[in-house]
Design an enzyme around this catalytic site. Structure first.
Site, PDB file in Angstrom:
ATOM      1  N   PHE A 115      -0.965  59.982  55.641  1.00 54.32           N
ATOM      2  CA  PHE A 115      -0.108  60.918  54.907  1.00 54.32           C
ATOM      3  C   PHE A 115      -0.838  62.249  54.819  1.00 54.32           C
ATOM      4  O   PHE A 115      -1.916  62.335  54.235  1.00 54.32           O
ATOM      5  CB  PHE A 115       0.242  60.430  53.492  1.00 54.32           C
ATOM      6  CG  PHE A 115       1.135  61.420  52.788  1.00 54.32           C
ATOM      7  CD1 PHE A 115       2.514  61.391  52.979  1.00 54.32           C
ATOM      8  CD2 PHE A 115       0.607  62.425  51.984  1.00 54.32           C
ATOM      9  CE1 PHE A 115       3.342  62.336  52.369  1.00 54.32           C
ATOM     10  CE2 PHE A 115       1.438  63.376  51.380  1.00 54.32           C
ATOM     11  CZ  PHE A 115       2.799  63.323  51.571  1.00 54.32           C
TER      12      PHE A 115
ATOM     13  N   ASP B  64      -9.206  65.082  55.833  1.00 52.25           N
ATOM     14  CA  ASP B  64      -8.229  65.458  54.806  1.00 52.25           C
ATOM     15  C   ASP B  64      -8.671  64.786  53.507  1.00 52.25           C
ATOM     16  O   ASP B  64      -8.405  63.611  53.271  1.00 52.25           O
ATOM     17  CB  ASP B  64      -6.824  65.020  55.213  1.00 52.25           C
ATOM     18  CG  ASP B  64      -5.782  65.387  54.159  1.00 52.25           C
ATOM     19  OD1 ASP B  64      -6.168  65.752  53.035  1.00 52.25           O
ATOM     20  OD2 ASP B  64      -4.572  65.298  54.472  1.00 52.25           O
TER      21      ASP B  64
ATOM     22  N   LYS C 271      -4.841  69.507  45.854  1.00 50.99           N
ATOM     23  CA  LYS C 271      -4.618  68.730  44.634  1.00 50.99           C
ATOM     24  C   LYS C 271      -5.566  69.139  43.481  1.00 50.99           C
ATOM     25  O   LYS C 271      -5.307  70.134  42.834  1.00 50.99           O
ATOM     26  CB  LYS C 271      -4.665  67.232  44.948  1.00 50.99           C
ATOM     27  CG  LYS C 271      -3.445  66.814  45.792  1.00 50.99           C
ATOM     28  CD  LYS C 271      -3.072  65.361  45.665  1.00 50.99           C
ATOM     29  CE  LYS C 271      -1.685  65.120  46.263  1.00 50.99           C
ATOM     30  NZ  LYS C 271      -1.679  64.564  47.597  1.00 50.99           N
TER      31      LYS C 271
HETATM   32  C1  LIG Z   1      -0.856  65.081  48.744  1.00 50.32           C
HETATM   33  C2  LIG Z   1      -1.502  65.100  50.085  1.00 50.32           C
HETATM   34  C3  LIG Z   1      -1.200  66.091  51.034  1.00 50.32           C
HETATM   35  C4  LIG Z   1      -0.125  67.121  50.811  1.00 50.32           C
HETATM   36  O1  LIG Z   1      -0.366  67.955  49.713  1.00 50.32           O
HETATM   37  P1  LIG Z   1       0.844  68.816  49.095  1.00 50.32           P
HETATM   38  O2  LIG Z   1       0.170  69.672  48.071  1.00 50.32           O
HETATM   39  O3  LIG Z   1       1.819  67.842  48.498  1.00 50.32           O
HETATM   40  O4  LIG Z   1       1.439  69.589  50.206  1.00 50.32           O
HETATM   41  C5  LIG Z   1      -1.897  66.076  52.226  1.00 50.32           C
HETATM   42  N1  LIG Z   1      -2.823  65.140  52.482  1.00 50.32           N
HETATM   43  C6  LIG Z   1      -3.144  64.178  51.599  1.00 50.32           C
HETATM   44  C7  LIG Z   1      -4.204  63.176  51.938  1.00 50.32           C
HETATM   45  C8  LIG Z   1      -2.475  64.107  50.378  1.00 50.32           C
HETATM   46  O5  LIG Z   1      -2.751  63.127  49.522  1.00 50.32           O
END
Ligand SMILES: *Cc1c(COP(=O)(O)O)cnc(C)c1O
Length: 413
Positions: A151, A236, A265
């Site tokens: 994700f 990520d 985040k």
């Molecule tokens: C939440 C998340 C995203 C996307 O972040 P947004 O601020 O919702 O665009 C990307 N990668 C990971 C691993 C995430 O948990």
């Protein structure tokens, strides 16, 4: 007004807000039936005055809890001074924030954006440009290796390399240039890499996938493979980073340093969307004026909040709290394995629980936890993930464990 009518009008508020939201906001989520109005630390209060322990914490955007005094103070101060300049001009907050985040990541440079998806997009653009300008990949041939079950966000390009049909159906045509391999399979990754490959993009722990921890040694093997094949390792760490897993970055568990950190985040302290990538000159210098940007990225309010977040992480206290509270949670939940749980995966204060098939679904468990005053979220089907704020207390963790025991006893009955 009698006490009976007071109770009725209070209970009615939740229904009213749900009805209004359902009527006027698109249905891209399926929320639990609770309407929150206030939050302090690890606890939130709904419009009817009922308190809940927040064990989702905004998908880890709220690692420091709701309304952390340090973050609020810094945000209020900056709010009154200067909030937005655009990058057409310099502002007095971005430089100090960039320096602090560069030091935290050990990288030369950062590139600030807003949402996590924008930071992921930034890492993709930087990797491709690096591939053409530095590695010498043939024009328009760049490939990026990604993981099954990933994700990385919701943009058209990012969903193009998701294998979650809920996230992808109906959004074709998809952006080409991605190759998917099973998470944790280094042989498949090696086979997917060729002279066109510019990056391997992965979550060091898959959050939305259900807090999936890769096999021990996998991150080190990815690092070695990327170095050997001259491919950028892009981590990520939007959800896994900034203290959640018990270390500043989840890559730290294997002593691995990626070429690009992708952060978001918790970088915004739960107050404001703040994201960034961090990398060294040899990578990030491929970005030149006009080649990438954002109206809001690096704005003074975002930079002030992000800077305070970095300062808080530099003390190590939140990472230590994640370890301590996570161990308490693990010990508390252990008796449920084989008694309604198939498995508990935990790293720091981050936990994925597989509910035994036939006992209950993940969604049913979160609905039952809500009744016990605990907010949690299912991942896929049978999985519930927990990510309480790192400011939770030992008592809070015990409250969570007791709620789970009550709920699972009901389902087993
Ligand atoms: C939440 C998340 C995203 C996307 O972040 P947004 O601020 O919702 O665009 C990307 N990668 C990971 C691993 C995430 O948990």
């Amino acid at each position: 007004m009698t006490s009976t009518t007071t109770a009725q009008s209070l209970a009615g508020r939740t229904q009213q807000h749900i009805a209004l939201t359902e009527q006027y906001a698109a249905h891209n989520y399926h929320p639990l039936p609770v309407v929150l109005a206030e939050g302090h630390g690890a606890w939130v209060t709904d419009v009817d005055g009922k308190r809940y322990l927040d064990c989702l914490a905004g998908y880890s955007a709220l690692n420091f809890g709701h309304g952390h005094p340090r973050l609020l103070a810094r945000a209020h101060e900056q709010l009154d001074k200067l909030t937005l300049t655009s990058r057409a001009f310099f502002n007095d907050q971005l430089g100090p924030f960039a320096q602090a985040l560069a030091e935290l990541t050990g990288k030369d440079l950062i590139l600030p954006m807003n949402s996590g998806a924008e930071a992921v997009e930034t890492s993709i653009k930087v990797s491709r440009r690096w591939g053409y300008d530095v590695k010498g990949v043939a024009e328009a041939q760049a490939s990026i290796v990604v993981m099954e079950g990933n994700f990385h966000g919701r943009t058209t390009t990012i969903v193009s390399f998701s294998n979650d049909s809920d996230a992808t159906v109906g959004y074709a045509p998809y952006t080409p240039g991605f190759r998917m391999v099973p998470y944790g399979d280094i042989a498949a990754m090696r086979a997917a890499i060729d002279e066109t490959t510019v990056a391997v993009l992965l979550e060091p722990i898959q959050g939305e996938g259900g807090v999936i921890i890769p096999p021990e040694g996998f991150l080190r093997e990815v690092r070695a493979l990327c170095t050997e094949t001259n491919v950028l390792m892009v981590a990520d760490e939007i959800q896994s980073g900034l203290g959640r897993s018990g270390t500043t970055f989840a890559c730290d568990h294997e002593g691995v340093v990626p070429d690009i950190y992708v952060l978001g985040k918790a970088l915004g302290g739960g107050i404001y969307p703040v994201s960034a990538i961090a990398a060294d000159h040899d990578v990030l210098d491929v970005i030149t004026p006009g080649s990438h940007g954002s109206t809001f990225g690096g704005n003074p309010l975002a930079a002030a909040i992000g800077h305070e977040v970095v300062a808080m992480l530099q003390t190590g206290e939140f990472q230590a709290a994640a370890v301590r509270l996570g161990e308490r949670l693990e010990a508390g939940l252990a008796p449920l394995v084989g008694n309604g749980f198939d498995a508990v995966r935990i790293r720091g204060l981050w936990c994925g629980i597989d509910i035994t098939d036939g006992v209950a679904t993940g969604r049913q468990v979160t609905e039952a936890l809500l009744q016990q005053g605990v907010l949690a979220k299912e991942a896929h089907g049978q999985t519930v993930r927990l990510a309480p704020p790192l400011v939770a207390t030992d008592d809070d963790i015990d409250t969570l464990v007791e709620a789970f025991k009550t709920v699972m006893a009901e389902f087993r009955a």
